[in-house]
Design a protein around this motif. Sequence first.
Motif, PDB file in Angstrom:
ATOM      1  N   ASN A   1       0.845  -1.195   0.000  1.00  0.00           N
ATOM      2  CA  ASN A   1       0.000   0.000   0.000  1.00  0.00           C
ATOM      3  C   ASN A   1       0.885   1.252   0.000  1.00  0.00           C
ATOM      4  O   ASN A   1       1.550   1.545   0.991  1.00  0.00           O
ATOM      5  CB  ASN A   1      -0.905  -0.019   1.233  1.00  0.00           C
ATOM      6  N   GLN A   2       0.883   1.991  -1.086  1.00  0.00           N
ATOM      7  CA  GLN A   2       1.712   3.191  -1.193  1.00  0.00           C
ATOM      8  C   GLN A   2       1.251   4.316  -0.280  1.00  0.00           C
ATOM      9  O   GLN A   2       1.958   5.299  -0.084  1.00  0.00           O
ATOM     10  CB  GLN A   2       1.767   3.665  -2.635  1.00  0.00           C
ATOM     11  N   TYR A   3       0.056   4.189   0.288  1.00  0.00           N
ATOM     12  CA  TYR A   3      -0.455   5.215   1.192  1.00  0.00           C
ATOM     13  C   TYR A   3      -0.096   4.928   2.650  1.00  0.00           C
ATOM     14  O   TYR A   3      -0.381   5.733   3.528  1.00  0.00           O
ATOM     15  CB  TYR A   3      -1.975   5.352   1.031  1.00  0.00           C
ATOM     16  N   ASP A   4       0.526   3.781   2.883  1.00  0.00           N
ATOM     17  CA  ASP A   4       0.946   3.398   4.230  1.00  0.00           C
ATOM     18  C   ASP A   4       2.419   3.781   4.413  1.00  0.00           C
ATOM     19  O   ASP A   4       3.281   3.324   3.663  1.00  0.00           O
ATOM     20  CB  ASP A   4       0.759   1.887   4.417  1.00  0.00           C
ATOM     21  N   ARG A   5       2.685   4.613   5.402  1.00  0.00           N
ATOM     22  CA  ARG A   5       4.045   5.127   5.613  1.00  0.00           C
ATOM     23  C   ARG A   5       5.071   4.007   5.823  1.00  0.00           C
ATOM     24  O   ARG A   5       6.172   4.043   5.290  1.00  0.00           O
ATOM     25  CB  ARG A   5       4.076   6.104   6.778  1.00  0.00           C
ATOM     26  N   LYS A   6       4.715   3.005   6.613  1.00  0.00           N
ATOM     27  CA  LYS A   6       5.654   1.911   6.890  1.00  0.00           C
ATOM     28  C   LYS A   6       6.014   1.175   5.597  1.00  0.00           C
ATOM     29  O   LYS A   6       7.171   0.804   5.376  1.00  0.00           O
ATOM     30  CB  LYS A   6       5.060   0.953   7.918  1.00  0.00           C
ATOM     31  N   SER A   7       5.039   0.988   4.732  1.00  0.00           N
ATOM     32  CA  SER A   7       5.290   0.337   3.446  1.00  0.00           C
ATOM     33  C   SER A   7       6.222   1.186   2.585  1.00  0.00           C
ATOM     34  O   SER A   7       7.170   0.670   1.977  1.00  0.00           O
ATOM     35  CB  SER A   7       3.979   0.088   2.702  1.00  0.00           C
ATOM     36  N   ARG A   8       5.947   2.495   2.518  1.00  0.00           N
ATOM     37  CA  ARG A   8       6.802   3.385   1.728  1.00  0.00           C
ATOM     38  C   ARG A   8       8.227   3.375   2.262  1.00  0.00           C
ATOM     39  O   ARG A   8       9.189   3.295   1.487  1.00  0.00           O
ATOM     40  CB  ARG A   8       6.260   4.814   1.750  1.00  0.00           C
ATOM     41  N   ASP A   9       8.361   3.473   3.581  1.00  0.00           N
ATOM     42  CA  ASP A   9       9.700   3.469   4.185  1.00  0.00           C
ATOM     43  C   ASP A   9      10.424   2.163   3.909  1.00  0.00           C
ATOM     44  O   ASP A   9      11.617   2.153   3.596  1.00  0.00           O
ATOM     45  CB  ASP A   9       9.623   3.726   5.691  1.00  0.00           C
ATOM     46  N   PHE A  10       9.705   1.052   4.023  1.00  0.00           N
ATOM     47  CA  PHE A  10      10.333  -0.240   3.745  1.00  0.00           C
ATOM     48  C   PHE A  10      10.872  -0.287   2.315  1.00  0.00           C
ATOM     49  O   PHE A  10      12.014  -0.689   2.086  1.00  0.00           O
ATOM     50  CB  PHE A  10       9.360  -1.404   3.975  1.00  0.00           C
ATOM     51  N   VAL A  11      10.051   0.123   1.356  1.00  0.00           N
ATOM     52  CA  VAL A  11      10.493   0.107  -0.046  1.00  0.00           C
ATOM     53  C   VAL A  11      11.724   1.001  -0.215  1.00  0.00           C
ATOM     54  O   VAL A  11      12.694   0.617  -0.879  1.00  0.00           O
ATOM     55  CB  VAL A  11       9.346   0.523  -0.993  1.00  0.00           C
ATOM     56  N   ARG A  12      11.720   2.173   0.396  1.00  0.00           N
ATOM     57  CA  ARG A  12      12.870   3.087   0.290  1.00  0.00           C
ATOM     58  C   ARG A  12      14.144   2.456   0.842  1.00  0.00           C
ATOM     59  O   ARG A  12      15.199   2.500   0.211  1.00  0.00           O
ATOM     60  CB  ARG A  12      12.588   4.387   1.035  1.00  0.00           C
ATOM     61  N   PHE A  13      14.049   1.915   2.045  1.00  0.00           N
ATOM     62  CA  PHE A  13      15.241   1.336   2.675  1.00  0.00           C
ATOM     63  C   PHE A  13      15.682   0.062   1.970  1.00  0.00           C
ATOM     64  O   PHE A  13      16.876  -0.188   1.819  1.00  0.00           O
ATOM     65  CB  PHE A  13      15.016   1.083   4.167  1.00  0.00           C
TER      66      PHE A  13
END
Length: 154
Positions: free
Chosen positions: A65-77
């Motif tokens: 879910n791109q709207y979930d901060r934890k998901s976005r952070d995981f993808v970034r890291f």
Amino acid sequence: MSFLLGEYDCKLDAKGRLMIPSDLKKQLPGVEGEGLVILRGFEKQLTIYTKTEWENTVNDLSKLNQYDRKSRDFVRFFTRGAMGLSLDAAGRVLLPKALLDYAGIGNEVIVACQLNKIELWAPAAYDDLMNSIPDDFAAMAEQVMGSAGRRDNE
């Protein structure tokens, strides 16, 4: 893709190039044309995927879910520093200096196959990890793999 096997003690040349061990290269059909992807690992090691395995991984990431901060952070890291690698005519890959520095890899490296990916480790870090075998490895196996006698593939 079949699962990769092997553990290799390798040396990097002065430019940071790794000669892919011939036994490992035989397990990577088409790698000369397809290339590889390298990125940071979870335990201060580097992880290498074939392009096909990387595409499977990215496909899984794209379902988050791109709207979930934890998901976005995981993808970034997770994808931070990911780069494509190409084999040269001699069967070597140039490893990015920033990634080598991240993993603390000097001129020696352990190349360890882990099912569908390859890990690159500084020898001391790999030895530390492998020498820290849990006191009850059997209990860990039961916890991770499920109750005794369970086999999904039979």
